[in-house]
Motif scaffolding. Structure first.
Motif, short mmCIF file in Angstrom:
data_model
loop_
_atom_site.label_atom_id
_atom_site.label_comp_id
_atom_site.label_asym_id
_atom_site.label_seq_id
_atom_site.Cartn_x
_atom_site.Cartn_y
_atom_site.Cartn_z
N SER A 144 32.48 24.88 9.36
CA SER A 144 31.92 25.36 8.08
C SER A 144 32.60 26.62 7.57
O SER A 144 31.98 27.45 6.89
CB SER A 144 30.41 25.62 8.21
N TYR A 154 32.34 28.23 4.06
CA TYR A 154 31.07 28.89 3.70
C TYR A 154 30.69 29.97 4.71
O TYR A 154 29.51 30.21 4.98
CB TYR A 154 29.96 27.84 3.54
N GLU A 193 27.57 22.92 19.68
CA GLU A 193 27.87 21.48 19.64
C GLU A 193 29.12 21.28 20.46
O GLU A 193 30.15 21.88 20.15
CB GLU A 193 28.09 21.03 18.19
N ALA A 226 32.70 19.11 13.14
CA ALA A 226 31.39 19.22 13.78
C ALA A 226 30.35 18.38 13.04
O ALA A 226 30.44 18.20 11.82
CB ALA A 226 30.96 20.68 13.82
N LEU A 227 29.37 17.88 13.79
CA LEU A 227 28.31 17.06 13.19
C LEU A 227 27.27 17.94 12.51
O LEU A 227 26.57 17.51 11.61
CB LEU A 227 27.64 16.21 14.27
N ILE A 228 27.16 19.18 12.98
CA ILE A 228 26.22 20.12 12.39
C ILE A 228 26.99 21.07 11.47
O ILE A 228 28.01 21.63 11.88
CB ILE A 228 25.52 20.97 13.47
N SER A 229 26.53 21.22 10.25
CA SER A 229 27.23 22.16 9.38
C SER A 229 26.26 23.02 8.59
O SER A 229 25.08 22.72 8.44
CB SER A 229 28.23 21.44 8.48
N ASN A 230 26.83 24.13 8.13
CA ASN A 230 26.13 25.11 7.32
C ASN A 230 25.45 24.44 6.12
O ASN A 230 26.04 23.61 5.45
CB ASN A 230 27.18 26.12 6.85
N LEU A 276 25.04 25.36 3.24
CA LEU A 276 25.74 25.50 1.96
C LEU A 276 26.68 24.33 1.66
O LEU A 276 26.88 23.97 0.49
CB LEU A 276 26.51 26.82 1.90
N LEU A 277 27.26 23.73 2.70
CA LEU A 277 28.11 22.55 2.48
C LEU A 277 27.33 21.48 1.73
O LEU A 277 27.86 20.81 0.85
CB LEU A 277 28.56 21.92 3.81
N GLY A 300 17.38 18.18 8.87
CA GLY A 300 17.60 19.62 8.89
C GLY A 300 17.43 20.20 10.27
O GLY A 300 16.72 19.66 11.12
N LEU A 301 18.12 21.32 10.52
CA LEU A 301 18.07 21.98 11.81
C LEU A 301 17.94 23.49 11.62
O LEU A 301 18.42 24.03 10.63
CB LEU A 301 19.36 21.73 12.60
N SER A 302 17.34 24.11 12.61
CA SER A 302 17.30 25.56 12.64
C SER A 302 18.22 26.00 13.77
O SER A 302 17.90 25.86 14.93
CB SER A 302 15.87 26.00 12.89
N VAL A 303 19.40 26.51 13.39
CA VAL A 303 20.42 26.82 14.39
C VAL A 303 20.54 28.32 14.59
O VAL A 303 20.63 29.07 13.61
CB VAL A 303 21.79 26.25 13.96
N ALA A 319 20.89 24.54 8.53
CA ALA A 319 22.00 23.64 8.81
C ALA A 319 21.48 22.20 8.71
O ALA A 319 20.28 21.96 8.79
CB ALA A 319 22.57 23.91 10.21
N LEU A 337 22.44 17.98 9.99
CA LEU A 337 23.31 16.95 10.57
C LEU A 337 23.98 16.25 9.40
O LEU A 337 23.30 15.87 8.43
CB LEU A 337 22.47 15.94 11.37
#
Lengths: 450, 450
Positions: A21, A24, A190, B65-69, B71-72, B126-129, B139, B141
């Protein structure tokens, strides 16, 4: 002495690894693998799968979903105990992992002694899956691959015939909500694991644990090309409550030896935790009472008829750590004299992201390009992986780039080639050049790579 | 006529696909791939990567990555609009996707007409990272691979030199919190995509869209072995607001034609959405004002010096759907006469999970076993994939199993082999058997598989 920063810079500059990311502002603990990182990871995965699955008769592959039912992680013990002690600073709000603080009485960020009492911080990432869930956590991203292997033990055994001992492997993503990700791709949120669970008859577990230590150590040396002196075996100081024995394979990183793989004797803890009718089996490990499992994870001995829960010997490798170790080990800065130097990645040829580059000496000369394309197309038919065609007309720049990404050989087609059917083959490690018949090149490349 | 249920039964019985989290009652929309499913998926991925990356000069690989910010997914437009209309029944609590209800006025489950008004249901998970997040979603998935390709456009271009047109591909997991997953692995909550983003000069986009329709259609036929008559191209009835043209490749499933891949002309919507300084570029697509991006996703023409946002032609394939289509197409139940029948998976040999099985005719006869092991070991050295050794002493059972998992050839070593050095090679599709010199078998297998 190579540092992690050398590798980080190379990874960004040459397209191995980018910050996740990044555009951002990033997302800590995640990374994106670029064009050459993808290939290096793929080659490491293949080296592992070739050794563990294709090279043997007793190991099956599996690829389980990354999201699983909450109950898996309740009975594996993760939901109640897979956590780190978190300290929060009342003054600046910083959050820290208690066991990693510089001074446990003072905030690492602002130095204040006004800290909240430690609390347990869950490392699994929870999800609310399905419209019915209404926001409640009913599933987790897996924090390791092993548990989803154990819960499929019976599925695999019922569909593919095996006698003990036999193993099941997975390569795949896992997720941990680390408080402080660190060390580039060393500790991420991850990441990717390559894990084997080897099911054995109780009583043979110690023998197999010894055996797998040897097999895995040997793989690091022969398949990844890491010298034995950069590896060591370190027993765990404190064993997990279910473990009978545990040892780490450690690689000598720039900051010292650190874990890249673990080899564990887990006894009957895992199959015992997830099996139905636990009371029928005389379990050695202490497990949660399981009232939800719908399947018995036992094995019937075809000779004696005994029905029992097998023991497990696990090998658990971090694939990203393996790639980091491979890059650190291969990285060299060489003084070429006359104030010149080069960076070169001396990878084992089978691991190299690009197997060979074909370079027409001059740009936009149709006959050179067509001869180069012809050769590239023949090399591609060998099925060895990526072959690159260059057409920048700047051979110095091409060599520099291919040294840095670890391409074992560059082949240059020049005007002379049009007359004598020969090309120049340049070796990455020695920079030695030899003139060779173009028609002999495919066999030559095969010998170098395989 | 083959049904989805035939495939589901085969997948469970023979270790291709199991229900995700099955031992705890499952988790809808997730599946675990067993020993042969892993290999078939791997072979399909490799067929795609070979064609898209290794077979060309203009395409780079990526694995983000499978998890992203968050904002993306804000600027891609997913956060505000990637949702389905959800209807909830006030009487029984059932939740349904409005556009899929049998009768939009009545509950599908209990028939009540007392329904809540429709509301938009977010499909991203959604995730809390990070410890700092404190439970807030920061973030997601990823719901597709494409966006993480666009945001890496500049990273790839800066590290690997390319002129337009060029492409970037990813194969990887994506996640959608579907209200109603359905059709086995057809519509899942966790699935796998193989997507390409091809960056072109505006004005050449229509030509390239036509070109990629042909290339991709041809791949389904030549690389997956699907007959042309089971495939068709169907234009989208309604275009997304950013799309200039969109067509699906559809496969004829038992219930009719349905999407397996999409080919889209996305213009400058994506790079335009994620670029910094949007106002500098004369964007054709309507995008959100981006105040967070830290990088310009533009391209400088080396000849003219023009700096502009490239257009994108995308090809987006569902890998699990490809596997389902391949299995449906290969599946046959054959009447063998005398009341006997067999199930056989007539896979293209390069896609088969097991390339060859070596079978000693009798069990526990050391000389047969050692000769069979010898041959298996030679076949493994060919690097074609999985080679199985059988030792059940029940050749009928072995043939049945290998027909069902699609093994192209079985080789039987018998007592006669010890004298004449010949073995029996049995072909899966015809069941024809031939006697052949053991030393000729590796070359023969290579010809069949490659």
């Amino acid at each position: 002495m190579t540092t992690i920063n050398d590798i980080i810079a190379l990874c960004k500059r040459r397209g191995f690894i980018f910050t996740g990311s990044e555009i951002y502002g990033g997302l800590a603990g995640t990374y994106d693998y670029g064009p050459y990182g993808v290939e290096l990871m793929k080659n490491i995965r293949n080296a592992w799968w070739n050794a563990m699955v294709y090279g043997r008769d007793d190991i099956e592959g599996l690829d389980a979903a990354l999201i699983s039912n909450r109950l898996l992680w309740k009975y594996s013990g993760h939901e109640s105990s897979f956590s780190d002690p978190l300290i929060e600073c009342k003054k600046c709000g910083a959050r820290m992992r208690q066991d990693k603080m510089k001074d446990p009485k003072k905030c690492d960020t602002c130095g204040s002694a006004d800290l909240m009492p430690p609390r347990e911080y869950q490392l699994m990432m929870g999800l609310s899956v399905g419209a019915i869930a209404g926001g409640e956590i009913n599933a987790y991203l897996r924090p390791e691959t092993a548990t989803t292997t154990f819960t499929n033990f019976k599925n695999v055994l019922d569909s593919v015939p095996h006698k003990l001992p036999f193993g099941i492997v997975q390569i795949g993503k896992a997720f941990r909500n680390e408080i402080s990700p660190r060390g580039f791709v060393f500790r991420m949120r991850e990441f990717e694991q390559a894990e084997m669970q080897y099911f054995v008859k109780p009583g043979t577990d110690e023998k197999w644990w010894e055996e797998w230590k040897k097999i895995r150590m040997n793989w690091w040396i022969s398949s990844l090309g890491i010298p034995a002196k950069k590896l060591r075996l370190t027993p765990h100081e404190k064993l997990a409550h279910y473990a009978k024995a545990a040892v780490d394979i450690e690689y000598e990183f720039p900051d010292g030896f650190d874990e890249v793989e673990g080899i564990h004797n887990r006894q009957d803890f895992d199959l015992g935790s997830h099996t139905k009718s636990q009371k029928e089996f005389n379990l050695a490990a202490k497990v949660l009472d399981n009232t939800d499992s719908i399947n018995k994870l036992s094995y019937s001995d075809p000779q004696t008829g005994d029905n029992f829960i097998p023991y497990v010997v696990e090998t658990a490798m971090g694939v990203n750590r393996a790639m980091l170790a491979v890059m650190l080990n291969a990285y060299a800065e060489e003084d070429l004299g006359d104030g010149k130097s080069r960076v070169v990645l001396k990878l084992k040829p089978s691991l190299a992201p690009v197997k060979a580059a074909v370079i027409p000496l001059a740009r936009n000369v149709p006959e050179l390009i067509s001869s180069a394309e012809n050769l590239a197309s023949q090399l591609r038919k060998l099925g060895l992986g990526r072959i690159e065609m260059e057409n920048s007309g700047n051979i110095g720049k091409n060599y520099r780039r291919h040294d840095e990404i670890g391409t074992p050989v560059c082949i240059t087609i020049d005007h002379q080639s049009m007359e004598d059917g020969m090309a120049t083959l340049r070796h990455r490690d020695t920079m030695a050049q030899e003139r060779i018949k173009i028609s002999d090149i495919p066999e030559k490349i095969k010998d170098i790579i395989m």
